[in-house]
Design an enzyme around this catalytic site. Structure first.
Site, short mmCIF file in Angstrom:
data_model
loop_
_atom_site.label_atom_id
_atom_site.label_comp_id
_atom_site.label_asym_id
_atom_site.label_seq_id
_atom_site.Cartn_x
_atom_site.Cartn_y
_atom_site.Cartn_z
CB CYS A 73 2.95 -8.15 -8.16
SG CYS A 73 3.05 -7.11 -9.64
CB ALA A 74 0.38 -10.88 -4.23
#
Length: 332
Positions: free
Chosen positions: A118-119
């Site tokens: 997700c980063a």
């Protein structure tokens, strides 16, 4: 979908209570890469990965063409491509195929980024901005694509798999950056720089376990608490490296990891309700698409009726495996 999930997770203790996670996720619609019935039987890693390659490349091409058109940038003006993904594996990596599909220069610098989950959307944007600043006269195309649905492991009756099934979705987003694109009078905000912060010895918070059936999700229930506590301190440290405190941030562009994570940003970091509305809206309409999601939030803020004030500071932020925070400091 809930009916299929109840069938797939039959045998999980407390399923009738746990299934409520679908109602509490704050998601009304999302996109997935295969019909629901495709998930009702076991699939090999090879089969899932092949479908990932085909669909991901198609989505990357579509998102890239839209981004280039909106930026009024011709393919021959692109000097570098950053491609972010974590939900599939390809060698040559996807951007090698994408460059030739789009007719970009074969001399374009390629930077594939894998494993940030997700980063990745935030980290990819920061790396693309760095490349753009070092290549005057050229543009950088940054693409994030994730097909989270294709990592579903049939027969995995863990709570992590159930929660992931309730949250994750598929999608792609593309951004064009350059000396012009980084200027304040462009369509988007100016990128001032990025920061990365790792939480020590936190490997088990989020990630994949590689099993014969593919990539098996692993993540802890402690993520909201980490945002309010230790990770919040690391984010503050990242802001401080730019001479900023949380109170100086006018607009937060937050990856909506889930409703509880967004609530933790509000209580732990003092994020304003207007910033949270953009994240909640993307979560509601698209689900958690992993790395592209924060770019969907950025697009919503760029094109909403009431844009952030010119010259105001913003922070684009996403959390991912490591466990880590990836931030991008913006000036609108």
């Amino acid at each position: 979908m809930r009916e299929l999930v109840q069938t797939l997770f039959e045998g999980l203790p407390g399923l009738e209570r746990l299934i409520a996670v679908f109602e509490n996720a704050g998601i009304e619609s999302r996109y997935i890469s295969a019909p629901l019935e495709w998930f009702a039987e076991p699939r090999s890693f090879a089969e899932k990965n092949q479908l990932w390659f085909e669909v991901a490349l198609e989505l990357c091409e579509k998102a890239s063409l839209e981004a280039l058109e909106q930026a009024n940038v011709a393919p021959h003006q692109v000097g570098a491509v950053v491609l972010v993904t974590t939900t599939g594996i390809a060698t040559p990596s996807l951007e090698a195929h994408l460059i030739q599909r789009l007719g970009l220069p074969l001399s374009a610098v390629r930077l594939p980024i894998w494993g940030l989950g997700c980063a990745g959307g935030a980290a990819g944007l920061a790396r693309a901005a760095e490349l753009a600043l070092s290549r005057p006269g050229q543009y950088v195309l940054m693409v994030a694509v994730e097909l989270c649905s294709l990592t579903f492991v049939w027969g995995d009756l863990s709570k992590s798999n159930l929660v992931a099934t309730s949250l994750f979705a598929d999608g792609a987003a593309a951004v064009v950056l350059g000396m012009d694109a980084l200027a304040q009078d462009s369509a988007g905000p100016r990128v001032l720089g990025g920061f990365s912060r790792l939480l020590p010895e936190s490997y088990e918070v989020m990630g994949w376990d590689v099993i014969p059936e593919g990539l098996q999700v692993r993540f802890a229930q402690s993520i909201p608490a980490l945002v309010e506590g230790e990770l919040g301190n690391l984010i503050r440290d990242g802001l401080a490296s730019y001479g900023l405190a949380a109170k100086d941030v006018d607009t937060w562009t937050l990856h909506p990891g889930g409703a509880r994570v967004l609530a933790a940003y509000k209580s732990g970091m003092g994020v304003d309700q207007k910033s949270l509305e953009a994240s909640h809206c993307v979560l509601k309409k698209f689900g958690n698409m992993s790395s592209p999601t924060v770019l969907f939030v950025l697009a919503r803020q760029m094109y909403q009726l009431e844009r952030p004030l010119p010259g105001s500071k913003g922070v684009l932020l996403a959390l991912g495996p490591g466990f880590a925070a990836e931030g991008v400091v913006l000036e609108w």
